[in-house]
Scaffold this active site. Sequence first.
Site, PDB file in Angstrom:
ATOM      1  N   SER A 107       0.996  -1.212   0.168  1.00 28.68           N
ATOM      2  CA  SER A 107       0.019   0.001   0.018  1.00 28.68           C
ATOM      3  C   SER A 107       0.848   1.287  -0.018  1.00 28.68           C
ATOM      4  CB  SER A 107      -0.889  -0.025   1.158  1.00 28.68           C
ATOM      5  OG  SER A 107      -0.396  -0.174   2.313  1.00 28.68           O
ATOM      6  N   ASP A 330      -3.184   5.180  12.249  1.00 22.27           N
ATOM      7  CA  ASP A 330      -2.505   4.948  11.007  1.00 22.27           C
ATOM      8  C   ASP A 330      -1.262   5.836  11.053  1.00 22.27           C
ATOM      9  OD1 ASP A 330      -1.452   4.595   8.621  1.00 22.27           O
ATOM     10  OD2 ASP A 330      -2.982   4.533   7.345  1.00 22.27           O
ATOM     11  N   HIS A 333       0.857   4.904   6.499  1.00 21.07           N
ATOM     12  CA  HIS A 333       0.639   5.472   5.359  1.00 21.07           C
ATOM     13  C   HIS A 333       0.898   6.958   5.461  1.00 21.07           C
ATOM     14  CE1 HIS A 333      -1.602   1.592   5.190  1.00 21.07           C
ATOM     15  NE2 HIS A 333      -1.014   1.586   3.898  1.00 21.07           N
TER      16      HIS A 333
END
Length: 352
Positions: A107, A330, A333
């Site tokens: 990702s 998170d 990311h």
Amino acid sequence: MGFWVYLASFALFLAVFLHLPLHHKAEAASECDLFTGRWVVDKSYPLYNTAACPFIEREFSCQKNGRPDLDYTEYRWMPLHCDLVRFNGQDFLQRFQGKSIMFVGDSLSRNQWQSLTCMLVYDVPNAKYNLTREGDLSIFAFTDYGVKVMLDRNVYLVDIVRERIGRVLKLDSIVGGKLWKGIDMLIFNTWHWWNRRGPSQPWDYIQIGTQITKDMDRLLAFETALTTWAGWVDSNIDPTKTKIFFQGISPSHYNGSLWNEPSAKSCVGQKQPVFGSTYPGGLPPAVAVLKSVLSKITKPVTLLDITTLSLLRKDGHPSIYGLGGPTTMDCSHWCLAGVPDTWNEILYNLIL
Ligand SMILES: *[C@@H]1O[C@H](CO)[C@@H](O)[C@H](O)[C@H]1NC(C)=O
Ligand SMILES: *[C@@H]1O[C@H](CO)[C@@H](O)[C@H](O)[C@H]1NC(C)=O
């Protein structure tokens, strides 16, 4: 009189000569270390308005998910000894006319892929595009230019095969590489999945040659897989046709001790980068493993060495404004617009 004219022109010559390197910053980019530098505020950033980029996926859409502060979008990366050339989407598409670009990885590759497509769409608003998806392959085509910017989701680069005993991660098998042949520019990445354990670990066994094991040292597994990938590059890539990059290790921020803020248990609430050029916590150990494998490849591979510059950006992650919303954290990311735009701006400088 003649002597003074001579002296003056000699002085002028000296001045020009001595200053020349300072005025040729852009030209020096290929020789300059683009990865050592610092973040400076620049109100001409970000490179695109996220509203102009409707296809940003929810996990990177921090503003849409309610992140109130925007300072993190207004930093420009400044290498110590040269300036980056500002990204130019029109020029980028012209250079790659009729060609294909593919990001391969997890990702974090998707993060960089989405950033690049946003930068291009924003800079060339009239360019027609077509976004399609076939299995793990996403294709963003700029139809007028014949340019394809693709993403192959492949988290380990090596294969996972379903067998009678279960799902086997084969560290010396790379059949997935068939998708990468004939592409003009490849940008690989793998790391974040190597430490997965428990229900989110997508394999049951690891295999090397005929040896099958339930688990092993994960850094060593990573190194073995990278070595398999390096072998693939050496036997499949024609460097006159294909440019190869490795997107370096993208760092996470879950431990404030590493940036001298021991009370911070994650990146939540971080509104500023670490200023200066060094990160107190040092580099994750995967970086040394990656560099060692890359040093043994025969074919030219350029490391997009984004670890340190991204380590400095504890403010760049979605935190509670990511895919899971306020219940998840998170710090792996990156928000878009944001840090991956700089990875792409550096990538652009490396192909100029
Ligand atoms: C978009 O791409 C798909 C798959 O390649 C293709 O079938 C379709 O015709 C394309 N659409 C346009 C508008 O170009
Ligand atoms: C955070 O980093 C410090 C310094 O390296 C280390 O001592 C500590 O164990 C780490 N904490 C966690 C929760 O990993």
